[in-house]
Motif scaffolding. Structure first.
Motif, PDB file in Angstrom:
ATOM      1  N   PRO A  40      46.081   0.720 -18.867  1.00 46.26           N
ATOM      2  CA  PRO A  40      47.456   0.909 -19.335  1.00 46.26           C
ATOM      3  C   PRO A  40      48.454  -0.018 -18.619  1.00 46.26           C
ATOM      4  O   PRO A  40      48.161  -0.506 -17.526  1.00 46.26           O
ATOM      5  CB  PRO A  40      47.755   2.377 -18.978  1.00 46.26           C
ATOM      6  CG  PRO A  40      46.445   3.003 -18.688  1.00 46.26           C
ATOM      7  CD  PRO A  40      45.506   1.925 -18.275  1.00 46.26           C
ATOM      8  N   PRO A  41      49.625  -0.226 -19.217  1.00 45.32           N
ATOM      9  CA  PRO A  41      50.637  -1.076 -18.595  1.00 45.32           C
ATOM     10  C   PRO A  41      51.095  -0.501 -17.254  1.00 45.32           C
ATOM     11  O   PRO A  41      51.176   0.716 -17.099  1.00 45.32           O
ATOM     12  CB  PRO A  41      51.814  -1.030 -19.582  1.00 45.32           C
ATOM     13  CG  PRO A  41      51.260  -0.528 -20.854  1.00 45.32           C
ATOM     14  CD  PRO A  41      50.068   0.315 -20.507  1.00 45.32           C
ATOM     15  N   GLY A  42      51.343  -1.361 -16.303  1.00 42.99           N
ATOM     16  CA  GLY A  42      51.941  -0.937 -15.046  1.00 42.99           C
ATOM     17  C   GLY A  42      50.970  -0.454 -13.986  1.00 42.99           C
ATOM     18  O   GLY A  42      51.385  -0.115 -12.873  1.00 42.99           O
ATOM     19  N   VAL A  43      49.676  -0.421 -14.284  1.00 42.67           N
ATOM     20  CA  VAL A  43      48.725   0.071 -13.287  1.00 42.67           C
ATOM     21  C   VAL A  43      48.407  -0.982 -12.220  1.00 42.67           C
ATOM     22  O   VAL A  43      47.856  -0.657 -11.164  1.00 42.67           O
ATOM     23  CB  VAL A  43      47.391   0.550 -13.918  1.00 42.67           C
ATOM     24  CG1 VAL A  43      47.625   1.778 -14.788  1.00 42.67           C
ATOM     25  CG2 VAL A  43      46.722  -0.556 -14.689  1.00 42.67           C
ATOM     26  N   GLY A  44      48.780  -2.228 -12.504  1.00 42.44           N
ATOM     27  CA  GLY A  44      48.567  -3.280 -11.499  1.00 42.44           C
ATOM     28  C   GLY A  44      47.468  -4.273 -11.851  1.00 42.44           C
ATOM     29  O   GLY A  44      46.903  -4.913 -10.962  1.00 42.44           O
ATOM     30  N   SER A  46      47.679  -7.254 -13.385  1.00 45.68           N
ATOM     31  CA  SER A  46      48.038  -8.637 -13.036  1.00 45.68           C
ATOM     32  C   SER A  46      48.040  -8.824 -11.517  1.00 45.68           C
ATOM     33  O   SER A  46      47.580  -9.852 -11.013  1.00 45.68           O
ATOM     34  CB  SER A  46      49.416  -8.995 -13.590  1.00 45.68           C
ATOM     35  OG  SER A  46      49.465  -8.785 -14.979  1.00 45.68           O
ATOM     36  N   SER A  47      48.538  -7.823 -10.802  1.00 43.09           N
ATOM     37  CA  SER A  47      48.577  -7.916  -9.334  1.00 43.09           C
ATOM     38  C   SER A  47      47.159  -7.968  -8.764  1.00 43.09           C
ATOM     39  O   SER A  47      46.891  -8.657  -7.785  1.00 43.09           O
ATOM     40  CB  SER A  47      49.323  -6.715  -8.744  1.00 43.09           C
ATOM     41  OG  SER A  47      50.569  -6.536  -9.380  1.00 43.09           O
ATOM     42  N   ASP A  82      53.017 -11.534 -17.101  1.00 44.83           N
ATOM     43  CA  ASP A  82      51.877 -11.346 -16.200  1.00 44.83           C
ATOM     44  C   ASP A  82      51.795 -12.453 -15.155  1.00 44.83           C
ATOM     45  O   ASP A  82      51.448 -12.214 -14.002  1.00 44.83           O
ATOM     46  CB  ASP A  82      50.565 -11.323 -16.991  1.00 44.83           C
ATOM     47  CG  ASP A  82      50.515 -10.178 -17.990  1.00 44.83           C
ATOM     48  OD1 ASP A  82      50.820  -9.044 -17.590  1.00 44.83           O
ATOM     49  OD2 ASP A  82      50.180 -10.419 -19.161  1.00 44.83           O
ATOM     50  N   ARG A  85      53.099 -12.292 -11.487  1.00 49.02           N
ATOM     51  CA  ARG A  85      52.374 -11.670 -10.375  1.00 49.02           C
ATOM     52  C   ARG A  85      51.408 -12.626  -9.683  1.00 49.02           C
ATOM     53  O   ARG A  85      50.941 -12.346  -8.588  1.00 49.02           O
ATOM     54  CB  ARG A  85      51.563 -10.468 -10.881  1.00 49.02           C
ATOM     55  CG  ARG A  85      52.336  -9.525 -11.755  1.00 49.02           C
ATOM     56  CD  ARG A  85      53.092  -8.509 -10.939  1.00 49.02           C
ATOM     57  NE  ARG A  85      53.906  -7.657 -11.814  1.00 49.02           N
ATOM     58  CZ  ARG A  85      55.122  -7.263 -11.528  1.00 49.02           C
ATOM     59  NH1 ARG A  85      55.694  -7.606 -10.389  1.00 49.02           N
ATOM     60  NH2 ARG A  85      55.794  -6.501 -12.357  1.00 49.02           N
ATOM     61  N   LYS A 179      46.477   1.104  -6.654  1.00 50.87           N
ATOM     62  CA  LYS A 179      47.619   1.715  -5.959  1.00 50.87           C
ATOM     63  C   LYS A 179      47.151   2.833  -5.027  1.00 50.87           C
ATOM     64  O   LYS A 179      47.822   3.863  -4.903  1.00 50.87           O
ATOM     65  CB  LYS A 179      48.679   2.248  -6.944  1.00 50.87           C
ATOM     66  CG  LYS A 179      49.154   1.184  -7.939  1.00 50.87           C
ATOM     67  CD  LYS A 179      50.488   1.529  -8.566  1.00 50.87           C
ATOM     68  CE  LYS A 179      50.833   0.510  -9.655  1.00 50.87           C
ATOM     69  NZ  LYS A 179      52.155   0.671 -10.231  1.00 50.87           N
ATOM     70  N   ASP A 181      47.322   2.866  -2.079  1.00 52.08           N
ATOM     71  CA  ASP A 181      48.316   3.044  -1.005  1.00 52.08           C
ATOM     72  C   ASP A 181      49.274   4.186  -1.307  1.00 52.08           C
ATOM     73  O   ASP A 181      49.940   4.700  -0.414  1.00 52.08           O
ATOM     74  CB  ASP A 181      49.093   1.730  -0.794  1.00 52.08           C
ATOM     75  CG  ASP A 181      49.744   1.204  -2.065  1.00 52.08           C
ATOM     76  OD1 ASP A 181      50.982   1.248  -2.174  1.00 52.08           O
ATOM     77  OD2 ASP A 181      49.004   0.756  -2.984  1.00 52.08           O
ATOM     78  N   ALA A 210      46.439  -3.418  -4.712  1.00 56.87           N
ATOM     79  CA  ALA A 210      46.850  -4.822  -4.845  1.00 56.87           C
ATOM     80  C   ALA A 210      47.985  -5.094  -3.873  1.00 56.87           C
ATOM     81  O   ALA A 210      48.255  -6.236  -3.519  1.00 56.87           O
ATOM     82  CB  ALA A 210      47.282  -5.122  -6.274  1.00 56.87           C
TER      83      ALA A 210
END
Ligand SMILES: Nc1nc2c(ncn2[C@@H]2O[C@H](COP(=O)(O)OP(=O)(O)O)[C@@H](O)[C@H]2O)c(=O)[nH]1
Ligand SMILES: [Mg+2]
Lengths: 310, 132
Positions: A40-44, A46-47, A82, A85, A179, A181, A210
Protein backbone atom coordinates in the motif's frame (compact mmCIF):
# COMPACT_ATOMS: atom_id res chain seq x y z
CA UNK A 1 27.49 -1.23 -19.63
CA UNK A 2 26.77 -1.83 -23.30
CA UNK A 3 24.68 1.29 -23.81
CA UNK A 4 25.24 4.89 -22.84
CA UNK A 5 22.72 6.39 -20.44
CA UNK A 6 21.54 8.73 -23.17
CA UNK A 7 20.85 5.77 -25.46
CA UNK A 8 19.13 3.88 -22.67
CA UNK A 9 16.90 6.78 -21.63
CA UNK A 10 15.80 7.44 -25.23
CA UNK A 11 15.16 3.73 -25.70
CA UNK A 12 12.94 3.68 -22.59
CA UNK A 13 10.99 6.67 -23.91
CA UNK A 14 10.36 4.87 -27.20
CA UNK A 15 9.24 1.73 -25.39
CA UNK A 16 6.91 3.84 -23.27
CA UNK A 17 5.42 5.18 -26.51
CA UNK A 18 4.70 1.62 -27.65
CA UNK A 19 7.66 1.01 -29.98
CA UNK A 20 8.88 -2.57 -29.43
CA UNK A 21 12.37 -3.52 -28.28
CA UNK A 22 14.54 -4.83 -31.11
CA UNK A 23 15.01 -8.61 -31.36
CA UNK A 24 18.78 -8.10 -30.99
CA UNK A 25 18.31 -6.41 -27.64
CA UNK A 26 15.74 -8.94 -26.48
CA UNK A 27 18.24 -11.70 -27.24
CA UNK A 28 20.60 -10.07 -24.76
CA UNK A 29 18.13 -10.21 -21.85
CA UNK A 30 17.55 -12.83 -19.18
CA UNK A 31 20.60 -12.08 -17.07
CA UNK A 32 19.25 -9.54 -14.61
CA UNK A 33 17.49 -10.51 -11.42
CA UNK A 34 14.07 -8.89 -11.24
CA UNK A 35 12.89 -7.81 -7.81
CA UNK A 36 9.30 -6.58 -7.40
CA UNK A 37 8.34 -4.33 -4.50
CA UNK A 38 4.65 -3.85 -3.81
CA UNK A 39 2.36 -2.82 -0.98
CA UNK A 40 0.00 0.00 0.00
CA UNK A 41 1.00 3.67 -0.41
CA UNK A 42 3.07 5.18 2.37
CA UNK A 43 4.49 1.98 3.85
CA UNK A 44 8.00 2.94 2.74
CA UNK A 45 8.56 1.04 -0.52
CA UNK A 46 10.58 3.82 -2.15
CA UNK A 47 12.58 4.46 1.03
CA UNK A 48 13.38 0.74 1.24
CA UNK A 49 14.59 0.76 -2.37
CA UNK A 50 16.87 3.67 -1.48
CA UNK A 51 18.42 1.48 1.24
CA UNK A 52 18.55 -1.60 -0.99
CA UNK A 53 20.47 0.38 -3.61
CA UNK A 54 23.04 1.24 -0.92
CA UNK A 55 23.44 -2.38 0.05
CA UNK A 56 23.59 -3.69 -3.53
CA UNK A 57 26.12 -1.05 -4.55
CA UNK A 58 28.28 -2.06 -1.58
CA UNK A 59 28.25 -5.55 -3.06
CA UNK A 60 29.39 -4.06 -6.35
CA UNK A 61 26.12 -4.76 -8.18
CA UNK A 62 24.56 -2.34 -10.64
CA UNK A 63 20.91 -1.47 -10.16
CA UNK A 64 18.14 -0.40 -12.54
CA UNK A 65 14.99 0.91 -10.90
CA UNK A 66 11.49 1.41 -12.31
CA UNK A 67 9.08 3.31 -10.06
CA UNK A 68 5.42 3.70 -10.95
CA UNK A 69 2.83 6.23 -9.85
CA UNK A 70 -0.80 6.61 -10.93
CA UNK A 71 -2.00 8.90 -13.71
CA UNK A 72 -4.84 11.15 -12.60
CA UNK A 73 -8.01 10.03 -14.37
CA UNK A 74 -9.18 13.63 -14.46
CA UNK A 75 -6.20 15.64 -15.69
CA UNK A 76 -4.14 12.87 -17.30
CA UNK A 77 -1.17 14.20 -15.36
CA UNK A 78 0.83 12.44 -12.66
CA UNK A 79 2.97 13.39 -9.70
CA UNK A 80 5.93 11.03 -9.79
CA UNK A 81 7.22 11.22 -6.23
CA UNK A 82 9.12 7.98 -5.71
CA UNK A 83 12.43 9.22 -7.06
CA UNK A 84 12.52 11.82 -4.30
CA UNK A 85 13.32 9.06 -1.77
CA UNK A 86 16.28 7.73 -3.77
CA UNK A 87 17.46 10.90 -5.48
CA UNK A 88 20.86 10.74 -3.76
CA UNK A 89 21.73 7.80 -6.04
CA UNK A 90 21.05 9.79 -9.22
CA UNK A 91 24.67 10.65 -9.89
CA UNK A 92 25.92 7.12 -9.30
CA UNK A 93 27.04 5.53 -12.59
CA UNK A 94 25.88 2.10 -11.46
CA UNK A 95 22.29 3.19 -10.88
CA UNK A 96 19.55 4.15 -13.35
CA UNK A 97 16.15 5.23 -12.05
CA UNK A 98 13.11 5.84 -14.22
CA UNK A 99 9.70 7.04 -13.04
CA UNK A 100 6.63 6.00 -15.00
CA UNK A 101 3.00 7.13 -14.91
CA UNK A 102 0.39 4.38 -15.31
CA UNK A 103 -1.40 6.21 -18.15
CA UNK A 104 -4.55 4.37 -17.13
CA UNK A 105 -3.09 0.88 -17.16
CA UNK A 106 -4.57 -1.15 -14.28
CA UNK A 107 -2.83 -3.94 -12.43
CA UNK A 108 0.03 -2.06 -10.76
CA UNK A 109 2.44 -1.69 -13.68
CA UNK A 110 2.28 0.23 -16.97
CA UNK A 111 1.77 -1.06 -20.52
CA UNK A 112 5.47 -0.90 -21.30
CA UNK A 113 6.91 -2.07 -17.97
CA UNK A 114 7.84 -5.59 -19.18
CA UNK A 115 9.66 -4.08 -22.17
CA UNK A 116 11.42 -1.49 -20.02
CA UNK A 117 12.58 -4.26 -17.69
CA UNK A 118 14.06 -5.98 -20.76
CA UNK A 119 15.80 -2.74 -21.74
CA UNK A 120 17.47 -2.40 -18.33
CA UNK A 121 18.34 -6.10 -18.45
CA UNK A 122 19.88 -5.73 -21.92
CA UNK A 123 21.78 -2.64 -20.75
CA UNK A 124 23.54 -4.93 -18.30
CA UNK A 125 22.15 -4.06 -14.87
CA UNK A 126 22.64 -6.90 -12.39
CA UNK A 127 19.37 -6.22 -10.59
CA UNK A 128 16.21 -4.54 -11.79
CA UNK A 129 13.87 -3.32 -9.05
CA UNK A 130 10.24 -2.51 -9.87
CA UNK A 131 8.05 -0.54 -7.44
CA UNK A 132 4.34 -0.90 -8.26
CA UNK A 133 1.68 1.77 -7.87
CA UNK A 134 0.50 0.25 -4.63
CA UNK A 135 -3.11 1.34 -4.60
CA UNK A 136 -5.19 -1.76 -5.17
CA UNK A 137 -5.26 -5.19 -3.61
CA UNK A 138 -5.60 -6.66 -7.09
CA UNK A 139 -2.24 -5.36 -8.21
CA UNK A 140 -0.76 -8.73 -8.88
CA UNK A 141 0.82 -8.06 -12.27
CA UNK A 142 4.21 -7.62 -10.64
CA UNK A 143 4.24 -11.36 -10.01
CA UNK A 144 4.21 -11.84 -13.78
CA UNK A 145 7.46 -9.96 -14.25
CA UNK A 146 9.46 -10.43 -11.04
CA UNK A 147 11.59 -13.36 -9.90
CA UNK A 148 11.07 -12.34 -6.30
CA UNK A 149 8.09 -10.35 -5.01
CA UNK A 150 8.49 -8.43 -1.77
CA UNK A 151 5.23 -7.24 -0.21
CA UNK A 152 5.76 -4.34 2.17
CA UNK A 153 3.37 -3.46 5.00
CA UNK A 154 3.76 -1.42 8.15
CA UNK A 155 2.79 -1.97 11.77
CA UNK A 156 -0.28 0.25 11.92
CA UNK A 157 -1.91 -1.60 9.07
CA UNK A 158 -2.78 -4.19 11.69
CA UNK A 159 -5.68 -6.55 11.16
CA UNK A 160 -4.20 -9.86 10.11
CA UNK A 161 -7.46 -11.01 8.54
CA UNK A 162 -7.58 -8.07 6.19
CA UNK A 163 -4.02 -8.82 5.26
CA UNK A 164 -4.59 -12.51 4.71
CA UNK A 165 -7.54 -11.78 2.44
CA UNK A 166 -5.56 -9.47 0.29
CA UNK A 167 -4.54 -10.77 -3.12
CA UNK A 168 -1.16 -9.23 -2.42
CA UNK A 169 -0.38 -11.90 0.17
CA UNK A 170 -0.76 -14.63 -2.40
CA UNK A 171 2.02 -13.24 -4.53
CA UNK A 172 4.45 -12.44 -1.70
CA UNK A 173 7.70 -14.41 -1.68
CA UNK A 174 8.92 -12.24 1.16
CA UNK A 175 6.80 -10.23 3.57
CA UNK A 176 8.32 -7.09 5.05
CA UNK A 177 6.91 -5.11 7.94
CA UNK A 178 8.67 -1.79 7.50
CA UNK A 179 8.88 1.10 9.98
CA UNK A 180 9.93 -1.27 12.74
CA UNK A 181 11.32 1.82 14.49
CA UNK A 182 7.70 2.71 15.23
CA UNK A 183 6.91 -0.61 16.89
CA UNK A 184 7.07 -1.08 20.60
CA UNK A 185 10.29 -2.72 21.71
CA UNK A 186 8.72 -6.14 22.32
CA UNK A 187 7.22 -6.48 18.87
CA UNK A 188 10.30 -5.12 17.17
CA UNK A 189 12.56 -7.60 18.93
CA UNK A 190 10.47 -10.52 17.75
CA UNK A 191 12.55 -13.12 15.98
CA UNK A 192 12.64 -12.87 12.23
CA UNK A 193 11.63 -16.10 10.59
CA UNK A 194 14.44 -17.22 8.36
CA UNK A 195 13.67 -19.27 5.29
CA UNK A 196 14.36 -22.98 5.60
CA UNK A 197 16.07 -24.99 2.94
CA UNK A 198 14.02 -27.39 0.92
CA UNK A 199 11.72 -27.74 -2.04
CA UNK A 200 9.05 -25.51 -0.61
CA UNK A 201 9.73 -21.89 0.10
CA UNK A 202 8.36 -20.84 3.45
CA UNK A 203 7.61 -17.20 3.13
CA UNK A 204 9.65 -15.32 5.70
CA UNK A 205 8.40 -12.23 7.52
CA UNK A 206 11.05 -9.60 8.09
CA UNK A 207 11.04 -6.40 10.05
CA UNK A 208 12.87 -3.46 8.58
CA UNK A 209 13.30 0.23 9.12
CA UNK A 210 14.16 2.32 6.09
CA UNK A 211 14.66 5.12 8.60
CA UNK A 212 17.38 3.50 10.71
CA UNK A 213 18.57 0.93 8.18
CA UNK A 214 17.64 -1.96 10.47
CA UNK A 215 16.93 -5.24 8.71
CA UNK A 216 18.08 -4.10 5.27
CA UNK A 217 21.04 -6.47 5.12
CA UNK A 218 18.77 -9.33 6.15
CA UNK A 219 16.28 -8.37 3.45
CA UNK A 220 19.07 -8.54 0.87
CA UNK A 221 20.18 -11.95 2.16
CA UNK A 222 16.63 -13.26 2.07
CA UNK A 223 16.08 -11.99 -1.48
CA UNK A 224 19.34 -13.72 -2.48
CA UNK A 225 18.20 -16.89 -0.72
CA UNK A 226 14.88 -16.81 -2.54
CA UNK A 227 16.61 -16.46 -5.88
CA UNK A 228 19.00 -19.29 -5.05
CA UNK A 229 16.01 -21.40 -4.02
CA UNK A 230 14.27 -20.71 -7.34
CA UNK A 231 17.38 -21.60 -9.29
CA UNK A 232 18.13 -24.77 -7.31
CA UNK A 233 14.57 -26.07 -7.42
CA UNK A 234 14.14 -25.38 -11.12
CA UNK A 235 11.35 -22.90 -10.44
CA UNK A 236 13.23 -19.98 -11.93
CA UNK A 237 12.79 -21.38 -15.42
CA UNK A 238 9.10 -21.85 -14.66
CA UNK A 239 8.72 -18.24 -13.54
CA UNK A 240 10.50 -16.95 -16.60
CA UNK A 241 8.25 -19.04 -18.80
CA UNK A 242 5.20 -17.70 -17.02
CA UNK A 243 6.49 -14.15 -17.51
CA UNK A 244 7.08 -14.69 -21.22
CA UNK A 245 3.65 -16.23 -21.60
CA UNK A 246 1.94 -13.38 -19.76
CA UNK A 247 3.74 -10.79 -21.86
CA UNK A 248 2.80 -12.41 -25.15
CA UNK A 249 -0.81 -12.97 -24.09
CA UNK A 250 -1.08 -9.32 -23.14
CA UNK A 251 0.20 -8.28 -26.55
CA UNK A 252 -2.27 -10.62 -28.23
CA UNK A 253 -5.07 -9.19 -26.14
CA UNK A 254 -4.34 -5.65 -27.12
CA UNK A 255 -4.15 -6.63 -30.79
CA UNK A 256 -7.43 -8.50 -30.50
CA UNK A 257 -9.07 -5.55 -28.81
CA UNK A 258 -7.80 -3.20 -31.48
CA UNK A 259 -8.97 -5.40 -34.33
CA UNK A 260 -12.36 -5.98 -32.73
CA UNK A 261 -12.89 -2.26 -32.21
CA UNK A 262 -11.86 -1.66 -35.79
CA UNK A 263 -14.22 -4.32 -37.14
CA UNK A 264 -17.11 -2.96 -35.09
CA UNK A 265 -16.92 0.23 -37.07
CA UNK A 266 -18.44 -1.47 -40.15
CA UNK A 267 -22.12 -1.14 -40.87
CA UNK A 268 -23.36 -4.70 -40.17
CA UNK A 269 -21.83 -4.79 -36.66
CA UNK A 270 -23.44 -1.42 -36.04
CA UNK A 271 -26.84 -2.90 -36.94
CA UNK A 272 -26.24 -5.80 -34.55
CA UNK A 273 -25.23 -3.43 -31.77
CA UNK A 274 -28.29 -1.27 -32.16
CA UNK A 275 -30.48 -4.38 -32.20
CA UNK A 276 -29.16 -5.06 -28.68
CA UNK A 277 -30.03 -1.54 -27.57
CA UNK A 278 -33.55 -2.04 -28.98
CA UNK A 279 -33.89 -5.33 -27.09
CA UNK A 280 -34.31 -7.24 -30.38
CA UNK A 281 -31.18 -9.27 -29.65
CA UNK A 282 -29.54 -10.20 -26.38
CA UNK A 283 -25.90 -9.21 -25.69
CA UNK A 284 -24.58 -12.78 -25.67
CA UNK A 285 -26.13 -13.69 -28.99
CA UNK A 286 -24.87 -10.42 -30.41
CA UNK A 287 -21.35 -11.18 -29.19
CA UNK A 288 -21.56 -14.64 -30.74
CA UNK A 289 -22.73 -13.29 -34.10
CA UNK A 290 -19.96 -10.69 -34.10
CA UNK A 291 -17.37 -13.19 -32.96
CA UNK A 292 -18.13 -15.47 -35.88
CA UNK A 293 -18.25 -12.55 -38.24
CA UNK A 294 -15.00 -10.94 -37.14
CA UNK A 295 -12.86 -13.97 -36.48
CA UNK A 296 -14.36 -16.56 -38.80
CA UNK A 297 -16.67 -19.50 -38.26
CA UNK A 298 -13.94 -21.76 -36.91
CA UNK A 299 -14.37 -20.10 -33.56
CA UNK A 300 -17.94 -21.33 -33.14
CA UNK A 301 -16.94 -23.46 -30.17
CA UNK A 302 -16.40 -20.28 -28.23
CA UNK A 303 -20.15 -20.07 -27.80
CA UNK A 304 -19.89 -22.61 -25.01
CA UNK A 305 -17.18 -20.76 -23.19
CA UNK A 306 -19.27 -17.62 -23.26
CA UNK A 307 -22.38 -19.52 -22.19
CA UNK A 308 -20.60 -21.15 -19.30
CA UNK A 309 -19.29 -17.89 -17.94
CA UNK A 310 -22.70 -16.29 -18.10
CA UNK B 1 -1.38 8.89 -27.99
CA UNK B 2 1.03 11.75 -27.58
CA UNK B 3 3.08 11.61 -24.44
CA UNK B 4 2.18 14.22 -21.85
CA UNK B 5 4.82 16.88 -21.18
CA UNK B 6 7.26 15.47 -18.62
CA UNK B 7 8.80 17.95 -16.20
CA UNK B 8 11.38 17.65 -13.43
CA UNK B 9 10.81 19.95 -10.49
CA UNK B 10 13.78 20.24 -8.16
CA UNK B 11 15.13 22.48 -5.49
CA UNK B 12 18.83 23.08 -5.66
CA UNK B 13 21.00 24.02 -2.76
CA UNK B 14 20.61 23.84 0.94
CA UNK B 15 17.51 25.83 1.67
CA UNK B 16 14.82 23.59 3.04
CA UNK B 17 11.65 25.41 2.01
CA UNK B 18 9.65 22.97 0.00
CA UNK B 19 6.22 24.54 -0.24
CA UNK B 20 6.46 26.57 -3.45
CA UNK B 21 8.09 23.83 -5.52
CA UNK B 22 5.57 21.22 -4.36
CA UNK B 23 2.65 23.52 -5.16
CA UNK B 24 4.03 24.03 -8.66
CA UNK B 25 4.55 20.27 -9.07
CA UNK B 26 0.95 19.53 -8.09
CA UNK B 27 -0.36 22.36 -10.25
CA UNK B 28 1.44 21.09 -13.32
CA UNK B 29 0.11 17.59 -12.66
CA UNK B 30 -3.38 19.07 -12.57
CA UNK B 31 -2.59 20.72 -15.90
CA UNK B 32 -2.04 17.23 -17.36
CA UNK B 33 1.73 16.92 -17.09
CA UNK B 34 3.87 14.09 -15.73
CA UNK B 35 5.89 15.72 -12.99
CA UNK B 36 8.94 14.12 -11.41
CA UNK B 37 9.36 15.81 -8.08
CA UNK B 38 12.75 15.36 -6.47
CA UNK B 39 12.30 17.58 -3.44
CA UNK B 40 14.86 19.66 -1.64
CA UNK B 41 18.64 19.68 -1.37
CA UNK B 42 19.45 18.37 -4.83
CA UNK B 43 22.98 18.89 -6.09
CA UNK B 44 23.25 20.22 -9.66
CA UNK B 45 24.80 16.85 -10.62
CA UNK B 46 21.80 14.97 -9.24
CA UNK B 47 19.37 17.28 -11.02
CA UNK B 48 21.05 16.85 -14.39
CA UNK B 49 21.45 13.07 -14.05
CA UNK B 50 17.81 12.77 -12.97
CA UNK B 51 16.74 14.83 -16.00
CA UNK B 52 18.68 12.45 -18.26
CA UNK B 53 17.34 9.25 -16.68
CA UNK B 54 13.78 10.56 -16.71
CA UNK B 55 14.12 11.98 -20.24
CA UNK B 56 12.13 15.08 -19.31
CA UNK B 57 11.07 17.85 -21.68
CA UNK B 58 11.64 20.56 -19.09
CA UNK B 59 13.39 21.25 -15.80
CA UNK B 60 11.96 23.65 -13.21
CA UNK B 61 14.48 24.91 -10.68
CA UNK B 62 13.36 26.50 -7.50
CA UNK B 63 15.19 28.65 -5.02
CA UNK B 64 13.94 30.74 -2.16
CA UNK B 65 17.20 31.78 -0.59
CA UNK B 66 20.41 33.16 -2.03
CA UNK B 67 22.79 30.76 -3.69
CA UNK B 68 20.66 30.33 -6.77
CA UNK B 69 23.23 31.94 -9.07
CA UNK B 70 25.96 29.42 -8.32
CA UNK B 71 23.58 26.45 -8.31
CA UNK B 72 21.66 27.37 -11.47
CA UNK B 73 24.87 28.25 -13.30
CA UNK B 74 26.28 24.82 -12.47
CA UNK B 75 23.12 23.08 -13.71
CA UNK B 76 23.37 24.93 -17.04
CA UNK B 77 27.07 24.07 -17.33
CA UNK B 78 26.40 20.41 -16.72
CA UNK B 79 23.56 20.31 -19.25
CA UNK B 80 25.95 21.76 -21.79
CA UNK B 81 28.69 19.34 -20.85
CA UNK B 82 26.30 16.40 -21.24
CA UNK B 83 25.23 17.85 -24.61
CA UNK B 84 21.60 17.89 -23.64
CA UNK B 85 19.53 19.81 -26.14
CA UNK B 86 15.85 20.48 -26.37
CA UNK B 87 15.28 20.45 -22.61
CA UNK B 88 13.69 23.69 -21.54
CA UNK B 89 14.90 25.11 -18.22
CA UNK B 90 12.83 27.53 -16.18
CA UNK B 91 13.16 28.82 -12.65
CA UNK B 92 11.00 30.06 -9.85
CA UNK B 93 11.41 31.68 -6.49
CA UNK B 94 12.64 34.93 -5.06
CA UNK B 95 15.24 36.11 -7.53
CA UNK B 96 16.40 39.74 -7.76
CA UNK B 97 15.90 41.55 -11.11
CA UNK B 98 19.65 41.90 -11.60
CA UNK B 99 20.03 38.12 -11.49
CA UNK B 100 17.07 37.48 -13.77
CA UNK B 101 18.99 38.98 -16.70
CA UNK B 102 22.09 36.93 -15.95
CA UNK B 103 20.09 33.73 -15.62
CA UNK B 104 18.38 34.32 -18.95
CA UNK B 105 21.77 34.83 -20.51
CA UNK B 106 22.78 31.42 -19.14
CA UNK B 107 19.92 29.91 -21.09
CA UNK B 108 17.20 29.76 -18.46
CA UNK B 109 14.17 30.53 -20.56
CA UNK B 110 11.86 32.09 -18.01
CA UNK B 111 11.88 33.09 -14.37
CA UNK B 112 8.63 32.99 -12.44
CA UNK B 113 8.54 35.27 -9.40
CA UNK B 114 6.57 34.56 -6.21
CA UNK B 115 3.36 36.12 -7.61
CA UNK B 116 3.22 33.92 -10.73
CA UNK B 117 0.17 31.73 -11.22
CA UNK B 118 0.52 28.03 -11.93
CA UNK B 119 -1.67 28.56 -14.97
CA UNK B 120 0.88 30.94 -16.45
CA UNK B 121 3.68 28.40 -15.90
CA UNK B 122 1.60 25.62 -17.46
CA UNK B 123 0.73 27.79 -20.43
CA UNK B 124 4.37 28.75 -20.89
CA UNK B 125 5.41 25.09 -20.93
CA UNK B 126 2.66 24.01 -23.31
CA UNK B 127 3.66 26.75 -25.70
CA UNK B 128 7.42 26.29 -25.54
CA UNK B 129 8.17 22.64 -24.88
CA UNK B 130 9.34 20.87 -27.97
CA UNK B 131 7.09 17.85 -28.11
CA UNK B 132 8.84 14.62 -28.87
N1 LIG C 1 9.45 6.03 10.85
C1 LIG C 1 9.65 5.54 9.63
N2 LIG C 1 9.22 6.22 8.55
C2 LIG C 1 9.45 5.70 7.32
C3 LIG C 1 10.13 4.46 7.15
N3 LIG C 1 10.19 4.19 5.82
C4 LIG C 1 9.57 5.22 5.19
N4 LIG C 1 9.12 6.13 6.09
C5 LIG C 1 8.39 7.38 5.79
O1 LIG C 1 7.12 7.01 5.27
C6 LIG C 1 6.70 7.94 4.26
C7 LIG C 1 6.39 7.19 2.96
O2 LIG C 1 7.58 6.61 2.47
P1 LIG C 1 7.72 6.12 0.96
O3 LIG C 1 9.03 5.45 0.84
O4 LIG C 1 7.45 7.23 0.03
O5 LIG C 1 6.53 5.07 0.87
P2 LIG C 1 5.86 4.34 -0.40
O6 LIG C 1 4.64 5.13 -0.77
O7 LIG C 1 5.48 2.97 0.06
O8 LIG C 1 6.88 4.32 -1.49
C8 LIG C 1 7.84 8.94 4.13
O9 LIG C 1 7.52 10.06 4.90
C9 LIG C 1 9.03 8.21 4.70
O10 LIG C 1 10.00 9.08 5.22
C10 LIG C 1 10.59 3.77 8.33
O11 LIG C 1 11.19 2.70 8.27
N5 LIG C 1 10.32 4.37 9.53
MG1 LIG D 1 6.77 5.08 -3.46
Amino acid sequence: MSMTRRELTKLVTRLEAGVPLSPELYARTGNARILGITGPPGVGKSSLIDRLIDELRRQGKTVGVIVIDPTSPISGGALLGDRLRMQRHSDDDGVFIRSLATRHHHGGLTDATPQIIHALDAAGFDIVIVETVGTGQDEVEVAEVADTVVVVLMPELGDEIQRAKSGLMEIADVLVINKSDLMNAGAARQETRRPKQGQRWERPTLRTSAKTGDGITTLCHVADAHHAHLAASGQLAGRRERAARAEVIRLLQSRMTASILCALGASRPQTILSAVAKRKLDPYDAAQKLWVEILGSKNRSHKYVATNSR
Amino acid sequence: MKRPIKVLIAKAGLDGHERGALVVAMGLRDAGMEVVYTGIRNTPEQIVQAAIQEDVNAIGLSSLSGGHMAQFTRVMELLKKEKIKGVLVFAGGIIPDADVKKLKKLGIREIFGPGSSIASIAEFLKKNVRSK
